[in-house]
Design an enzyme around this catalytic site. Structure first.
Site, PDB file in Angstrom:
ATOM      1  CD  GLU A 179      41.275  34.783  53.853  1.00  0.00           C
ATOM      2  OE1 GLU A 179      40.217  34.417  53.307  1.00  0.00           O
ATOM      3  OE2 GLU A 179      42.309  35.046  53.227  1.00  0.00           O
ATOM      4  CE  LYS A 221      43.098  31.724  53.080  1.00  0.00           C
ATOM      5  NZ  LYS A 221      42.601  31.118  51.845  1.00  0.00           N
TER       6      LYS A 221
HETATM    7  C1  5MM Z   1      41.054  34.227  45.885  1.00  0.00           C
HETATM    8  O1  5MM Z   1      41.000  35.375  46.623  1.00  0.00           O
HETATM    9  C2  5MM Z   1      40.012  35.335  47.643  1.00  0.00           C
HETATM   10  C3  5MM Z   1      39.244  36.625  47.666  1.00  0.00           C
HETATM   11  O2  5MM Z   1      38.417  36.688  46.595  1.00  0.00           O
HETATM   12  P1  5MM Z   1      37.369  37.915  46.542  1.00  0.00           P
HETATM   13  O3  5MM Z   1      38.144  39.172  46.800  1.00  0.00           O
HETATM   14  O4  5MM Z   1      36.843  37.833  45.162  1.00  0.00           O
HETATM   15  O5  5MM Z   1      36.337  37.636  47.593  1.00  0.00           O
HETATM   16  C4  5MM Z   1      40.635  35.283  48.997  1.00  0.00           C
HETATM   17  O6  5MM Z   1      39.659  35.092  49.973  1.00  0.00           O
HETATM   18  C5  5MM Z   1      41.643  34.203  49.123  1.00  0.00           C
HETATM   19  O7  5MM Z   1      40.994  32.993  49.356  1.00  0.00           O
HETATM   20  C6  5MM Z   1      42.566  34.432  50.279  1.00  0.00           C
HETATM   21  O8  5MM Z   1      42.787  35.780  50.492  1.00  0.00           O
HETATM   22  C7  5MM Z   1      43.861  33.746  50.056  1.00  0.00           C
HETATM   23  O9  5MM Z   1      44.367  34.101  48.812  1.00  0.00           O
HETATM   24  P2  5MM Z   1      45.893  34.525  48.668  1.00  0.00           P
HETATM   25  O10 5MM Z   1      46.007  34.941  47.231  1.00  0.00           O
HETATM   26  O11 5MM Z   1      46.099  35.627  49.654  1.00  0.00           O
HETATM   27  O12 5MM Z   1      46.684  33.285  49.002  1.00  0.00           O
END
Ligand code: 5MM
Length: 333
Positions: A179, A221
């Site tokens: 990601e 991702k």
């Molecule tokens: C849930 O947010 C994740 C990041 O958590 P941390 O900052 O605590 O590591 C993040 O990796 C998330 O899985 C992705 O960014 C996708 O989330 P969104 O909210 O962008 O769909």
């Protein structure tokens, strides 16, 4: 585990009509999220937060996998069953976030680099053998500031670490989700966002080749190509779709088994509309990879508003979650 098994996991994750829930907020992010909705924090509240989503009856119709945070691996739902077990029993693959968060890039402290390579192999072995996770996730963030950021170094170093992570994960017999999130924060235009996403993905693909990562056993991702959230512009879904699909077609090899999208701070409706337009555009352009969602905020937001941390609101909150899942499933149809 051979590469065939890895391809199987990847294709299961990309099952038509399904997507991946990102429920991998670290302790600090989960507490921040709960506080934002006026909900108490702490371990038991985080367990209830996971229980709300992971034990919603029927999610297996929409979800092929869930990305978890390590705390959740040892927690049980209200039914007393480990979350990982109950997910598996419903045919949902549990995955695990294995990066250890962000730190400022020493040479350019407004940018960040992702930590977590130290001791990674040992952690992977534990997740795989003890918790039977099938896939992992590592998130890097790329900041845009005019033409100044990102620096080449930030893009390169993050790509190198993503590639080293992917190599390690495949070796451990799991499918790595990579990601590289191009952040929405800023005044930048959509044109600039497309340029940065293209460079980021190109650099990533080159690093993966350098590390001899098997491209047929990774999932990418990605963020969508969007104008910055302080640009004063809300993009038309068709424009988002054209730019996003073009950036992917320019950079991604055809053997990648799946590309999934993060929501990145878009509203649930925006993330759903944009995904629908991207799906259409990808069909129109004969894009070679299956696409789906891997949202966190856009899937959870409405349910968290309803829940408010109260047991009596669980059913209504789950209804809101299922409604959003139905909408995103429509979007990828
Ligand atoms: C849930 O947010 C994740 C990041 O958590 P941390 O900052 O605590 O590591 C993040 O990796 C998330 O899985 C992705 O960014 C996708 O989330 P969104 O909210 O962008 O769909």
């Amino acid at each position: 585990m051979g590469m065939v098994d890895l391809s199987n996991i990847a294709s299961n994750l990309m099952s038509p009509g399904k997507g991946i829930l990102a429920a991998d907020e670290s302790t600090e992010s989960a507490d921040k999220r709960l506080t934002f909705y006026g909900i108490e924090t702490g371990e038991e509240m985080r367990r209830k937060f996971r229980n709300l989503f992971l034990n919603t009856p029927g999610i297996e119709e929409y979800l092929s996998g869930v990305i978890l945070y390590k705390e959740t691996l040892d927690q049980t739902g209200d039914d007393g069953i480990l979350f990982t077990e109950s997910l598996k029993s419903r045919g949902i693959i549990p995955g695990i976030k294995v990066d250890e968060g962000l730190e400022p890039l020493p040479e350019s402290p407004k940018e960040s680099i992702t930590k977590g390579l130290l001791g990674l192999s040992d952690r992977l072995l534990l997740y795989k053998t003890k918790h039977e996770t099938g896939f992992t996730k590592w998130r890097a963030t790329i900041t845009i500031d005019g033409t100044v950021l990102p620096t080449q170094q930030a893009v390169h170093e993050n790509a190198k670490r993503l590639a080293a992570y992917a190599q390690c994960v495949q070796h451990a017999g799991m499918v790595p989700i990579l990601e590289p999130e191009v952040l929405l924060e800023g005044k930048h235009s959509r044109v600039r966002s497309r340029e940065v996403l293209t460079t980021t993905l190109k650099t990533l693909v080159a690093a993966l080749e350098d590390h001899a990562v098997d491209m047929s056993a990774v999932i990418i991702k990605t963020s969508m190509v969007l104008s910055g959230n302080k640009s004063g512009r809300e993009d038309d879904p068709q424009e988002v779709a054209e730019d996003t699909v073009a950036a992917l077609m320019e950079t991604m090899t055809a053997n990648v088994p799946g590309i999934v999208f993060l929501s990145g701070g878009q509203s649930s409706d925006q993330a759903t509309r944009n995904l629908a337009a991207i799906t259409q555009e990808a069909h129109a352009k004969n894009a070679p990879w299956p696409l789906t969602f891997s949202y966190s905020r856009a899937l959870q937001d409405e349910a968290l508003k309803v829940w408010q941390g109260k047991d009596e609101n669980v059913s209504a909150a789950r209804e809101a979650f299922l409604t959003r899942l139905r909408q995103v499933r429509e979007a990828i149809a």
